[in-house]
Motif scaffolding. Structure first.
Motif, mmCIF file in Angstrom:
data_model
loop_
_atom_site.group_PDB
_atom_site.id
_atom_site.type_symbol
_atom_site.label_atom_id
_atom_site.label_comp_id
_atom_site.label_asym_id
_atom_site.label_seq_id
_atom_site.Cartn_x
_atom_site.Cartn_y
_atom_site.Cartn_z
ATOM 1 N N LEU A 43 0.848 -1.191 0.000
ATOM 2 C CA LEU A 43 0.000 0.000 0.000
ATOM 3 C C LEU A 43 0.880 1.236 0.000
ATOM 4 O O LEU A 43 1.801 1.343 0.804
ATOM 5 C CB LEU A 43 -0.903 0.014 1.244
ATOM 6 N N ARG A 44 0.619 2.152 -0.894
ATOM 7 C CA ARG A 44 1.351 3.418 -0.919
ATOM 8 C C ARG A 44 0.403 4.543 -1.292
ATOM 9 O O ARG A 44 -0.649 4.313 -1.906
ATOM 10 C CB ARG A 44 2.533 3.359 -1.877
ATOM 11 N N HIS A 45 0.767 5.749 -0.931
ATOM 12 C CA HIS A 45 -0.034 6.919 -1.251
ATOM 13 C C HIS A 45 0.609 7.642 -2.426
ATOM 14 O O HIS A 45 1.799 7.976 -2.390
ATOM 15 C CB HIS A 45 -0.175 7.819 -0.034
ATOM 16 N N LEU A 46 -0.178 7.879 -3.456
ATOM 17 C CA LEU A 46 0.326 8.500 -4.672
ATOM 18 C C LEU A 46 0.289 10.015 -4.600
ATOM 19 O O LEU A 46 0.791 10.681 -5.503
ATOM 20 C CB LEU A 46 -0.498 8.036 -5.878
ATOM 21 N N SER A 47 -0.326 10.556 -3.569
ATOM 22 C CA SER A 47 -0.402 12.007 -3.412
ATOM 23 C C SER A 47 -0.579 12.323 -1.942
ATOM 24 O O SER A 47 -0.777 11.430 -1.120
ATOM 25 C CB SER A 47 -1.567 12.582 -4.232
ATOM 26 N N THR A 48 -0.520 13.602 -1.620
ATOM 27 C CA THR A 48 -0.709 14.061 -0.249
ATOM 28 C C THR A 48 -2.041 14.794 -0.142
ATOM 29 O O THR A 48 -2.638 15.206 -1.154
ATOM 30 C CB THR A 48 0.419 15.007 0.178
ATOM 31 N N PHE A 49 -2.509 14.986 1.089
ATOM 32 C CA PHE A 49 -3.743 15.744 1.274
ATOM 33 C C PHE A 49 -3.595 17.179 0.766
ATOM 34 O O PHE A 49 -4.572 17.776 0.291
ATOM 35 C CB PHE A 49 -4.152 15.746 2.749
ATOM 36 N N ASP A 50 -2.412 17.743 0.861
ATOM 37 C CA ASP A 50 -2.196 19.106 0.373
ATOM 38 C C ASP A 50 -2.515 19.233 -1.116
ATOM 39 O O ASP A 50 -2.942 20.292 -1.581
ATOM 40 C CB ASP A 50 -0.748 19.533 0.610
ATOM 41 N N GLN A 51 -2.304 18.147 -1.875
ATOM 42 C CA GLN A 51 -2.539 18.201 -3.318
ATOM 43 C C GLN A 51 -4.019 18.069 -3.690
ATOM 44 O O GLN A 51 -4.394 18.364 -4.827
ATOM 45 C CB GLN A 51 -1.736 17.096 -4.014
ATOM 46 N N ARG A 52 -4.845 17.578 -2.768
ATOM 47 C CA ARG A 52 -6.284 17.449 -2.994
ATOM 48 C C ARG A 52 -6.604 16.614 -4.247
ATOM 49 O O ARG A 52 -7.494 16.939 -5.030
ATOM 50 C CB ARG A 52 -6.945 18.831 -3.113
ATOM 51 N N ARG A 53 -5.886 15.511 -4.400
ATOM 52 C CA ARG A 53 -6.102 14.656 -5.563
ATOM 53 C C ARG A 53 -7.066 13.523 -5.243
ATOM 54 O O ARG A 53 -7.243 13.147 -4.094
ATOM 55 C CB ARG A 53 -4.769 14.118 -6.075
ATOM 56 N N TYR A 54 -7.657 12.978 -6.302
ATOM 57 C CA TYR A 54 -8.649 11.915 -6.130
ATOM 58 C C TYR A 54 -8.607 11.003 -7.343
ATOM 59 O O TYR A 54 -8.037 11.338 -8.391
ATOM 60 C CB TYR A 54 -10.053 12.502 -5.945
ATOM 61 N N PHE A 55 -9.240 9.808 -7.194
ATOM 62 C CA PHE A 55 -9.293 8.840 -8.280
ATOM 63 C C PHE A 55 -10.654 8.905 -8.947
ATOM 64 O O PHE A 55 -11.606 9.471 -8.409
ATOM 65 C CB PHE A 55 -9.014 7.437 -7.738
#
Length: 527
Positions: A43-55
């Protein structure tokens, strides 16, 4: 690549997060428990909460290929799309679309096939050639009509489905059209006075087009010969299902759709066919809010499903749910891939989905305090099938006893055989004991299948009196199942004793002393 992005691509064992105490929606990960390993998911995170990204939405494909994924990014007055290389972490800007303050859907969903991406933004359907990204407007609806943000590519990758409604979108009538990616020819495929949504091709037989109808998300389908006016294909009321979720038609193995049934007497994952085959409840799920299935996706081969689950108070902002992997053949019981936070609205719902090859699962995680989102990726490393055990037993079939408390069999459709053993301790130090047989002595890897919940405690595991690993915190804010493994465990030839002793309490546990629930116990040779 920035240091924060580099850290986001750091590797960590996905289910070890669960055993060690992952806090969804905070960015925090607990320290791995000593001498404890898990199934080999990454499991890894492709972005941070600061970037506000979504799938993207689970009816769509958000992967370019085995090495690249596309993520959306919410911005002030805009949504942008970014391609991320899963090996290197390098990013590439693709497009940016304006989202006015009054827009009811201030985000986009996207669908990818053969290097081309389609999306709906600014009340138009757009095509992006990923070889040289530059959005090309394919289609705009008639005046006074608004497009649904859900657009669906044909399995051949040469046309796209979309639907439009009177502006602003609140009800029907509905019109669905098919647009050729080359040339832009438009063909109407559906017209009706009702509110119909989520039009999508069947990946197995694209002459069938599935869609949803009504407030309870009724499953309907179109076919040029068998159902030219559309027909209801799932009688939810007759199935004992009050509410169904938007179904997914992306199995290439069979013509049909997978849907989540919520509440009633038949909650879980249903397979529904547009022909005369009966509807089937493939995977019963929880019917209560805490841990109940919500959205689902199915792998292209039809073998696996992923679902997001509700938190204690449903799917509202701040709830912690889970992403569950479900074997649709029923051979292996459901497993939890990770905990996840729910947002206030789209696109802050988890919406897990598979990569086209079935190896990867991506989903959106939301930070409770800010409603910001990030994207998580779970890698099966080639197969979702658990590593086989040399011996496995259902907990309720073993001899068990309680010392200073009460042990009883409980019923749960998510258990391997529908039952497990629940231990309610009287005081700290109370213990649940199992005995099992081994044909020979030696070092083994021990696997427990445990039900984690908000009423659980912290337990010390021992085998034949020898402590195994560090204390196991079984607390979870949402109902999940985890399968922690313990290496280099010494077993005897003949009778062995496994004991779980209550030694502590998670600060958020709702019960003191906290309970313990075991579904299965298994062994395999070390190594």
């Amino acid at each position: 690549m920035s240091e924060i992005t580099r850290r986001g691509f750091g590797r960590m064992a996905g289910l070890a997060v669960l055993a060690a105490g992952f806090t969804a929606g905070t960015g925090g990960v607990g320290t791995a428990v000593a001498a404890t390993a898990q199934e080999p998911f990454e499991l890894r995170h492709l972005s941070t909460f600061d970037q506000r990204r979504y799938f993207t939405y689970p009816t769509h494909n958000g992967f370019v290929d085995a090495d690249r994924i596309v993520l959306g990014q919410r911005e002030t007055g805009a949504t942008s799309l970014w391609e991320v290389n899963l090996r290197s972490g390098q990013e590439r800007f693709l497009a940016r679309f304006a989202t006015p303050a009054g827009d009811r859907n201030p985000f986009v969903w996207w669908n990818i096939h053969s290097g081309r991406l389609v999306t709906c933004a600014e009340n138009a359907v757009w095509l992006i050639d990923l070889a040289a990204p530059s959005p090309v407007k394919l289609y705009s609806p008639p005046p006074g009509r608004d497009l649904s943000v859900v657009v669906n590519l044909h399995p051949a990758g040469d046309r796209v489905l979309c639907s439009h409604y009177p502006a602003p979108i609140t009800a029907g009538p509905t019109t669905a059209v098919e647009i050729e990616l080359t040339g832009g020819q438009v063909r109407e495929v559906y017209s009706g006075s009702v509110f119909a949504t989520h039009f999508q091709y069947s990946a197995h037989d694209p002459e069938w087009i599935g869609y949803s109808l009504g407030g309870n998300i009724l499953a309907w389908a179109l076919h040029p010969v068998h159902a030219p006016q559309g027909k209801m294909i799932w009688d939810q009321a007759a199935s004992g299902v009050p509410v169904g979720t938007h179904n997914v038609w992306n199995s290439r193995a069979d013509t049909g759709c997978l849907a989540v049934a919520i509440g009633g007497s038949a909650a879980g994952l249903w397979m529904v066919h547009p022909d005369d085959r009966p509807d089937r409840l493939l995977a019963p799920g929880p019917s209560s809010a805490n841990g109940a299935y919500n959205h689902c996706a199915i792998s292209a081969d039809g073998r696996w499903a992923v679902t997001d689950t509700n938190g204690r108070n449903g799917s509202a902002l701040g709830q912690v749910g889970a992403v569950a992997l479900v074997d649709l053949t029923g051979v292996h019981p459901p497993r939890t891939l990770g905990l996840v936070g729910w947002g206030s609205a789209h696109p802050g719902h988890p919406h897990p989905a598979f990569s086209p090859d079935g190896r990867l699962v991506a989903y959106t995680d939301t930070e409770a305090a800010t409603d910001r989102t990030r994207v998580a990726l779970c890698d099966s490393r080639g197969s979702w099938t658990p590593r086989p055990l040399d011996w496995v037993a259902e907990a309720e079939e073993l001899a068990f006893s309680a010392s200073g408390g009460r042990a009883e069999v409980f019923t749960d459709p998510q258990c391997g055989a529908g039952h497990g053993v629940l231990f309610t301790p009287a005081t700290s130090g109370s213990a649940l004991t199992f005995t099992f047989q081994s044909s020979e002595a030696g070092l083994r890897t021990l696997r427990l299948r445990v039900k984690r919940h908000d009423s659980r405690g912290i337990y010390r595991l021992s085998v034949n009196g020898a402590t195994v690993g560090a204390p196991l915190d079984l607390y979870s804010p949402v109902m999940t199942y985890a399968e922690p493994e313990f290496n280099q465990v010494s077993v005897r030839a003949g009778t062995n004793t496994l004991r779980l002793t209550h030694v502590g309490q998670h600060t958020d546990s709702t019960k003191t002393p906290g309970t313990c629930a075991i579904d299965r116990i298994g062994l395999r040779r070390a190594g």
